[in-house]
Scaffold this active site. Structure first.
Site, PDB file in Angstrom:
ATOM      1  N   CYS A   1       0.800  -1.226   0.000  1.00  0.00           N
ATOM      2  CA  CYS A   1       0.000   0.000   0.000  1.00  0.00           C
ATOM      3  C   CYS A   1       0.834   1.277   0.000  1.00  0.00           C
ATOM      4  CB  CYS A   1      -0.882   0.045   1.237  1.00  0.00           C
ATOM      5  SG  CYS A   1      -1.842  -1.420   1.543  1.00  0.00           S
TER       6      CYS A   1
ATOM      7  N   ARG B   1       5.001  -0.211  -5.870  1.00  0.00           N
ATOM      8  CA  ARG B   1       4.991  -0.951  -4.608  1.00  0.00           C
ATOM      9  C   ARG B   1       4.032  -2.145  -4.648  1.00  0.00           C
ATOM     10  NH1 ARG B   1       6.714   2.569  -0.151  1.00  0.00           N
ATOM     11  NH2 ARG B   1       5.280   1.528   1.256  1.00  0.00           N
TER      12      ARG B   1
ATOM     13  N   TRP C   1      -3.046  -2.694  -1.269  1.00  0.00           N
ATOM     14  CA  TRP C   1      -2.693  -4.087  -1.521  1.00  0.00           C
ATOM     15  C   TRP C   1      -3.457  -4.874  -0.460  1.00  0.00           C
ATOM     16  CZ3 TRP C   1      -0.308  -8.303   0.819  1.00  0.00           C
ATOM     17  CH2 TRP C   1       0.231  -9.266  -0.042  1.00  0.00           C
TER      18      TRP C   1
ATOM     19  N   ASN D   1      -1.749   2.322   5.748  1.00  0.00           N
ATOM     20  CA  ASN D   1      -0.884   1.178   5.410  1.00  0.00           C
ATOM     21  C   ASN D   1      -0.639   0.417   6.707  1.00  0.00           C
ATOM     22  OD1 ASN D   1      -0.638   2.402   2.971  1.00  0.00           O
ATOM     23  ND2 ASN D   1       1.535   2.880   3.158  1.00  0.00           N
ATOM     24  N   GLY D   2      -0.652  -0.903   6.636  1.00  0.00           N
ATOM     25  CA  GLY D   2      -0.384  -1.685   7.849  1.00  0.00           C
ATOM     26  C   GLY D   2      -1.608  -2.488   8.257  1.00  0.00           C
TER      27      GLY D   2
ATOM     28  N   GLU E   1      17.976 -17.417  -7.162  1.00  0.00           N
ATOM     29  CA  GLU E   1      17.542 -16.083  -7.593  1.00  0.00           C
ATOM     30  C   GLU E   1      16.968 -16.125  -9.017  1.00  0.00           C
ATOM     31  OE1 GLU E   1      16.803 -13.463  -6.236  1.00  0.00           O
ATOM     32  OE2 GLU E   1      16.939 -11.893  -7.729  1.00  0.00           O
TER      33      GLU E   1
ATOM     34  N   LYS F   1      13.179 -15.016  -9.976  1.00  0.00           N
ATOM     35  CA  LYS F   1      12.870 -13.989 -10.995  1.00  0.00           C
ATOM     36  C   LYS F   1      11.818 -14.510 -11.968  1.00  0.00           C
ATOM     37  CE  LYS F   1      14.005 -11.068  -9.600  1.00  0.00           C
ATOM     38  NZ  LYS F   1      14.616 -11.024  -8.343  1.00  0.00           N
TER      39      LYS F   1
ATOM     40  N   GLU G   1       8.370 -14.802 -10.272  1.00  0.00           N
ATOM     41  CA  GLU G   1       7.797 -13.501  -9.925  1.00  0.00           C
ATOM     42  C   GLU G   1       7.113 -12.827 -11.101  1.00  0.00           C
ATOM     43  OE1 GLU G   1      10.332 -11.186  -6.552  1.00  0.00           O
ATOM     44  OE2 GLU G   1      11.407 -11.613  -8.389  1.00  0.00           O
TER      45      GLU G   1
ATOM     46  N   HIS H   1      18.262 -36.025  -6.070  1.00  0.00           N
ATOM     47  CA  HIS H   1      17.429 -36.338  -4.913  1.00  0.00           C
ATOM     48  C   HIS H   1      16.001 -35.826  -5.081  1.00  0.00           C
ATOM     49  CE1 HIS H   1      20.928 -37.776  -2.793  1.00  0.00           C
ATOM     50  NE2 HIS H   1      21.576 -36.700  -3.204  1.00  0.00           N
TER      51      HIS H   1
ATOM     52  N   LYS I   1       6.436  -4.447  -3.847  1.00  0.00           N
ATOM     53  CA  LYS I   1       7.860  -4.117  -3.829  1.00  0.00           C
ATOM     54  C   LYS I   1       8.375  -4.053  -2.408  1.00  0.00           C
ATOM     55  CE  LYS I   1      11.738  -2.729  -5.613  1.00  0.00           C
ATOM     56  NZ  LYS I   1      12.542  -3.846  -6.180  1.00  0.00           N
TER      57      LYS I   1
END
Ligand code: G6P
Length: 612
Positions: free
Chosen positions: A2, A27, A74, A100-101, A485, A489, A492, A508, A607
């Site tokens: 948010c 964000r 969000w 926000n929160g 990573e 990527k 995402e 394995h 973000k």
């Protein structure tokens, strides 16, 4: 996550707030809204969807008024829809809130308000907070500022808040606990936002609120106090980046721009810190705690997401060059596990945004337990940067694309400089090796530039896998975290399911998944694991898997085995992560674009994850 924008001054608030919300789109959000005081009356617009949908809602209408608040939401409590979008207006229309929160005790408050006759339109904790402030304001006959403070003293949870009281139409209120809020100081005007990006084009003077502080903004000035009503002198800091740096600069997406910025961002992280002539590394931000680092028993690296992967590279670096025992932890696990931490331990938190809720909470816990806490952050003045005992800024510049790219390589460079500086002080690294690595670091920007020049070929390789449904990434040693990573990527931004694995672990489990539809991205540079990784490639090919290998320039052996190779320049194995990750960033970018995904704002992601 948010985002909040607020404005009070002489200009028309609506376009300033719209532009601010667009700046905060990176964000991550699913709905947006704005409330302005227009000729003494509240004007509210909000909707599910993008800021552009909000603009369409008011097309052709003129909205005046020079005070307002806006929000990108969000969803946490309640689905993303028009009703749950912010701003929220209290039942009697007196209090308007963007938040926000999370208000953790909102159910209890909601119940007591219901008993007092309140009814609710939606399901959010924020609507309850707006009503709660209004209830106090109306029943205790206090000012809006006092009502806000009384309410916030009773609230459990995290908040960054922008508030308007329609009875006091010349005041803009803000408050913060656990979720960032900054005030931009102009001439006879003030800006409020969750971070500096909506503010930078109007002023470079910024005041970050601290936890449990409330700000009252009028056109005449700013007054900050804490929840106990004690006055606080504002500390004005300077925004260190320019408005230009948060534009796309001719690139189609922020992510692509940020990938291409890496030669510069890496140089910026090292600038003034590595002195080639004297072969020295000067890390001013941690010089005071250097004795603690040199004598540390253990370094615990704590982070989330991509920053966690940088931390894993850090583990290899610190162990190899400084010979210090390292543990790397997900902040969300670490903070709840009651970990054993002593005063001899150093906790190193890594965060691009400096606001990730779990990382911040882990930092606070480690501090309480007596550890020395050091930060590696990108955002100057962020909560984590301010609360750590010491730290290193990565100076990679604003990162807007949700998928982190240049922040990762800069974090790894910062970790490398730290490991070498500590290793040198502990006498664990030979002079010749140290000098070799210093030279290697200084060459990195040029080497990354060379990798970027191969982008057309990388795009062609990506085309072959744009329809994949799964992918595996393999690497060993320093390149194992890079495999993680690379997989992150791809997940995402292209929504392809991807797994990163240490190459030897393939047998394995993941080997069972391999068939002719499975692309396997193998980090197979000429290092000490080369022969073993070649064996892994053969195992994949024997099962008809598709192999894309990232290899050292001039490698012909793997070229014969793999379906595609992408060459990267030869470089020291300890510095390889910063080179090898670049083609993986580009592959995910191209595949996501080919799949028509929203590269800079992937679905459901944020973000800056400011709630746990
Ligand atoms: C979110 C972002 C990631 C980032 C992670 C940690 O998930 O989408 O890109 O790596 O948070 O963020 P931080 O700001 O603490 O590095």
């Amino acid at each position: 996550m948010c985002g909040i924008v607020g404005y009070i001054g002489d200009r028309t608030a609506w376009p300033i707030i719209i532009k601010g919300l667009q700046r905060l789109e990176y964000r991550g959000y699913d709905s947006a809204g704005i409330a302005v005081i227009d000729e003494g009356k509240l004007r509210l617009n909000k909707c599910r969807g993008r800021v552009s949908d909000l603009q369409n809602q008011v097309k052709g209408q003129s909205i005046s008024g020079s005070l307002g608040i806006g929000h990108t939401r969000w969803a946490t409590h309640g689905e993303p829809n028009d009703i749950n979008a912010h701003p929220h207006v209290s039942m009697n229309g007196k209090i308007v809130v963007v938040h926000n929160g999370i208000i953790e005790n909102y159910r209890t408050i909601r119940k007591s308000l219901q008993d007092a006759g309140y009814t609710f339109k939606g399901e959010t904790d924020t609507e309850v907070l707006a009503d709660f402030i209004e209830y106090i304001y109306m029943t205790q006959h206090v000012s809006a500022e006092q009502a806000i403070k009384v309410a916030l003293n009773k609230v459990i949870g995290a908040y960054g808040l922008g508030i308007i009281c329609t009875d006091e139409p010349d005041k803009l209120f803000g408050a913060r606990k656990g979720s960032p809020l900054a005030v931009g100081v102009g001439q006879g005007e003030y800006f409020m936002a969750s971070d500096a990006t909506p503010i930078v084009e109007y002023t470079d003077k910024l005041v970050y609120l601290e936890d449990e502080q409330v700000v009252v903004l009028t056109r005449q000035g700013m007054e900050i106090s804490d929840l106990k009503d004690v006055h606080v002198d504002p500390v004005i800091t300077k925004i260190e980046f320019s408005a230009d740096s948060i534009d796309k600069g001719g690139y189609e997406h922020f992510m692509l721009k940020e990938i291409h910025e890496q030669p510069n961002s890496l140089a910026d992280t090292m600038r003034g810190r590595i002195v080639e002539q004297t072969q020295s590394i000067n890390l001013g931000g941690i010089s005071e705690v250097m004795p603690k680092l040199v004598s540390a028993n253990r370094i615990i690296i704590v982070a989330c997401g991509t920053s966690y992967h940088a931390g894993l590279v850090g583990e290899y670096l610190f162990e190899q060059f400084a010979r210090i025992n390292v543990e790397v932890e997900y902040a969300s696990e670490f903070r709840y596990r009651d970990p054993i931490i002593s005063e001899e331990d150093v906790v190193l938190v890594i965060s691009q945004s400096g606001e990730t809720a779990d990382t911040l909470a882990a930092l606070r816990m480690a501090k309480e337990k007596g550890a020395t806490v050091i930060g590696i952050c990108n955002v100057v003045g962020s909560s984590i940067a301010r609360e750590t005992h010491a730290g290193i800024y990565t100076h990679a510049g604003p990162e807007i694309g949700v998928a982190s790219t240049k922040a990762f390589t800069s974090q790894v460079v910062a970790l490398t400089m730290m490991a070498l500086a500590i290793g040198r002080k502990r006498g664990k690294i030979e002079d010749a090796r140290y000098s070799e690595l210093i030279s290697g670091l200084l060459q990195l920007p040029e080497l990354v530039e060379r990798v970027l020049k191969g982008d057309e070929h990388i795009k062609e390789v990506s085309r072959a896998y744009q329809l994949a449904q799964n992918a595996i990434y393999l690497g060993r040693g320093y390149l194992f975290p890079v495999a993680l990573e690379g997989a992150l990527k791809l997940k995402e931004i292209s929504y392809i399911h991807a797994e990163g694995y240490p190459a030897a672990e393939m047998k394995h489990g993941p080997i069972a998944l391999i068939d002719n539809c499975m692309p396997v991205f193998v980090l197979a540079t000429r290092d000490k694991y080369y022969d073993k990784v070649v064996n892994n490639i053969q195992e994949v090919k024997a099962r008809k898997g598709q192999v894309v290998a990232i290899v050292t320039e001039g490698d012909t052996e793997i070229a014969r085995l793999a379906d595609y190779v992408i060459e990267i320049p030869e470089c020291d194995e300890a510095l390889l992560p910063m080179l090898a990750v670049v083609p993986l960033q580009l592959i995910s970018y191209h595949i996501a674009v080919m799949r028509r995904c929203d590269v800079d704002q992937p679905r459901n992601l944020a973000k800056s994850v400011t709630v746990e």
